[in-house]
Design a protein around this motif. Structure first.
Motif, PDB file in Angstrom:
ATOM      1  N   ALA A 138       9.342  11.319   2.900  1.00  0.00           N
ATOM      2  CA  ALA A 138       7.926  11.107   3.223  1.00  0.00           C
ATOM      3  C   ALA A 138       7.478   9.712   2.772  1.00  0.00           C
ATOM      4  CB  ALA A 138       7.076  12.168   2.522  1.00  0.00           C
ATOM      5  N   ALA A 139       6.342   9.261   3.324  1.00  0.00           N
ATOM      6  CA  ALA A 139       5.778   7.980   2.886  1.00  0.00           C
ATOM      7  C   ALA A 139       5.264   8.132   1.452  1.00  0.00           C
ATOM      8  CB  ALA A 139       4.641   7.571   3.808  1.00  0.00           C
ATOM      9  N   VAL A 140       5.415   7.070   0.659  1.00  0.00           N
ATOM     10  CA  VAL A 140       4.909   7.078  -0.722  1.00  0.00           C
ATOM     11  C   VAL A 140       3.786   6.045  -0.815  1.00  0.00           C
ATOM     12  CG1 VAL A 140       5.468   6.537  -3.129  1.00  0.00           C
ATOM     13  CG2 VAL A 140       7.102   7.798  -1.714  1.00  0.00           C
TER      14      VAL A 140
ATOM     15  N   GLN B 195       0.836  -1.215   0.000  1.00  0.00           N
ATOM     16  CA  GLN B 195       0.000   0.000   0.000  1.00  0.00           C
ATOM     17  C   GLN B 195       0.867   1.260   0.000  1.00  0.00           C
ATOM     18  OE1 GLN B 195      -3.501  -0.129   2.530  1.00  0.00           O
ATOM     19  NE2 GLN B 195      -2.961   1.910   3.299  1.00  0.00           N
ATOM     20  N   SER B 196       1.858   1.284   0.910  1.00  0.00           N
ATOM     21  CA  SER B 196       2.725   2.468   1.007  1.00  0.00           C
ATOM     22  C   SER B 196       4.061   2.049   1.620  1.00  0.00           C
ATOM     23  CB  SER B 196       2.067   3.540   1.883  1.00  0.00           C
ATOM     24  OG  SER B 196       1.890   3.038   3.188  1.00  0.00           O
ATOM     25  N   LEU B 197       5.050   2.931   1.502  1.00  0.00           N
ATOM     26  CA  LEU B 197       6.354   2.610   2.106  1.00  0.00           C
ATOM     27  C   LEU B 197       7.132   3.877   2.447  1.00  0.00           C
ATOM     28  CD1 LEU B 197       8.742   3.038  -0.236  1.00  0.00           C
ATOM     29  CD2 LEU B 197       7.783   0.928  -1.095  1.00  0.00           C
ATOM     30  N   GLN B 198       8.081   3.710   3.352  1.00  0.00           N
ATOM     31  CA  GLN B 198       9.020   4.776   3.733  1.00  0.00           C
ATOM     32  C   GLN B 198      10.433   4.198   3.646  1.00  0.00           C
ATOM     33  OE1 GLN B 198       6.274   5.166   7.274  1.00  0.00           O
ATOM     34  NE2 GLN B 198       7.467   7.052   7.464  1.00  0.00           N
TER      35      GLN B 198
ATOM     36  N   ALA C 153      12.048   7.124  -4.285  1.00  0.00           N
ATOM     37  CA  ALA C 153      11.254   8.352  -4.123  1.00  0.00           C
ATOM     38  C   ALA C 153      11.057   8.675  -2.642  1.00  0.00           C
ATOM     39  CB  ALA C 153       9.895   8.191  -4.818  1.00  0.00           C
ATOM     40  N   ALA C 154      10.797   7.644  -1.836  1.00  0.00           N
ATOM     41  CA  ALA C 154      10.564   7.852  -0.408  1.00  0.00           C
ATOM     42  C   ALA C 154      11.841   8.342   0.277  1.00  0.00           C
ATOM     43  CB  ALA C 154      10.068   6.561   0.243  1.00  0.00           C
ATOM     44  N   ALA C 155      12.981   7.773  -0.122  1.00  0.00           N
ATOM     45  CA  ALA C 155      14.255   8.184   0.477  1.00  0.00           C
ATOM     46  C   ALA C 155      14.568   9.635   0.109  1.00  0.00           C
ATOM     47  CB  ALA C 155      15.378   7.259   0.022  1.00  0.00           C
ATOM     48  N   ALA C 156      14.273  10.009  -1.139  1.00  0.00           N
ATOM     49  CA  ALA C 156      14.584  11.372  -1.587  1.00  0.00           C
ATOM     50  C   ALA C 156      13.703  12.403  -0.895  1.00  0.00           C
ATOM     51  CB  ALA C 156      14.407  11.459  -3.110  1.00  0.00           C
TER      52      ALA C 156
END
Ligand SMILES: NC(=O)c1ccc[n+]([C@@H]2O[C@H](COP(=O)([O-])OP(=O)(O)OC[C@H]3O[C@@H](n4cnc5c(N)ncnc54)[C@H](O)[C@@H]3O)[C@@H](O)[C@H]2O)c1
Length: 346
Positions: free
Chosen positions: A339-341, A192-195, A333-336
């Motif tokens: 925020a959570a993606v 669903q989402s990740l950080q 994208a999350a690391a950059a």
């Protein structure tokens, strides 16, 4: 059984594995090799099959029933679509494509031309993973709650002599973590989402050498994955499962899946559960399934033939490859962003 003619495009590190297995398989045979390199030409001579510098000439001359695409990531989209438009089924090595847009093109072409696509996440064909999937699907773990995954090992310094491995896209996220994300998706379903947080502090290259990722699955489970290619550590599926001869096998686990009723380790396939009372004061019993072994690449070729014959549905479809790639790209994208993606419903 007549052997189905399969060609291999790209005769590098992993292409050689596919070439050798196809040439010695019970259900498929090696029809041709397409790769402009001199090594590939010599390889074709040694296997006594036609060699082509240009894969399109090979497709139009040899007309194989299936093709294994083992070329650099950036070429996957164009080569896969060229095969599909000619009605030729493909196994495309992971990642399915270099970009999510190219992955969508492959999925759309597969649907439009009704030509099957398999993505080379070979772990799905390993008997260990098959058994793990059966255990999770049986409900024995209860409600899946968490997964802890380690992908830690040490790539030798000379590995980084090749320039692209030191730059963006050449790091352990797209090369190694993608397999763990695909495996978690295979067992727990969609993300669903990740950080994520990444680091390049140990090697100092442009590309990351380490990452920590937290994933939330649509089934409600949470997972943490630690990945690093700069650690003197054995806790990594490729080292633990003994799937590939070039990695010496270590008798350890790399994946810990925990549910409300029981927990499961991979690759040792231990199920931990309560037999009497149920709570932290009661003893947990571990049952270890006999370790299943087998070559997942050989099984992948058997499955490829069954898919081409219409006898089996792809175990790792273009849509699976696309979703696994989306989740893997989301780690960057999350690391950059910090925020959570949230992942799209593609
Ligand atoms: N499933 C796995 O465990 C696994 C392992 C390694 C690599 N891979 C994947 O396999 C792919 C290849 O990786 P590799 O390490 O074997 O790369 P490699 O660089 O060793 O080999 C790539 C080969 O493709 C050839 N090539 C390049 N462009 C071509 C084209 N247009 N037509 C025909 N041949 C072409 C090159 O000459 C080279 O021989 C990558 O997508 C990689 O991610 C998967």
């Amino acid at each position: 059984m007549n052997k189905l003619p399969i060609a291999v495009i790209g005769a590098g590190l992993i292409g050689k594995v596919h070439i050798d297995l196809a040439a010695n398989h019970n259900e498929v045979c090696l029809a041709a090799i397409a790769d402009p390199s001199e090594t590939a030409r010599q390889m074709a001579t040694s296997y006594n099959v036609p060699w082509f510098a240009d894969y399109r000439s090979m497709l139009d001359t040899v007309k194989p029933k299936g093709v294994v695409i083992a070329t650099p990531n950036v070429t996957h989209g164009a080569i896969a679509v060229d095969c599909i438009e000619r009605g030729i089924a493909v196994i495309v090595e992971k990642p399915i494509a270099y970009t999510v847009e190219d992955a969508r093109r492959i999925r759309d072409a597969s649907q439009e031309f009704k030509v099957p696509v398999l993505v080379g996440h070979q772990r799905r064909h390993n008997p260990i993973v098959r058994r793990a999937r059966e255990i999770v699907a049986s409900g024995r773990l209860g409600r899946p709650v968490s997964a802890t995954v380690l992908c830690t090992w040490l790539k030798p310094d000379e590995y980084f002599d090749t320039a692209w491995r030191r730059t963006k896209g050449g790091g352990p996220i797209l090369i190694n973590l993608i397999h763990d994300i695909d495996l978690l998706r295979h067992l727990f379903g969609d993300v669903q989402s990740l950080q994520a947080v990444t680091s390049n502090e140990t090697r100092g290259f442009e590309v990351e050498d380490t990452a920590a990722v937290v994933l939330k699955f649509k089934n409600g489970a949470l997972a943490t994955v630690s990945v690093s290619d700069t650690t003197a550590a054995p806790w990594n599926y490729d080292l633990a499962a003994g799937e590939v001869e070039r990695f010496p096998q270590q008798d350890v686990n790399s994946h810990y899946l925990c549910g409300t009723d029981a927990s499961l380790t991979l690759p040792r396939l231990e199920v931990w559960e309560y037999r009497t009372g149920k709570g932290w004061h009661d003893p947990l019993t571990a049952e270890r399934t006999a370790l299943h072994t087998g070559c997942p690449y050989t099984e992948q070729l058997r499955h490829f033939r069954a898919v081409i014959d219409g006898a089996e549905a792809p175990v790792c479809s273009a849509l699976d490859g696309l979703r696994t790639l989306q989740a893997t790209m989301a780690v960057h994208a999350a690391a950059a962003s910090g925020a959570a993606v949230t992942l799209p419903d593609d």
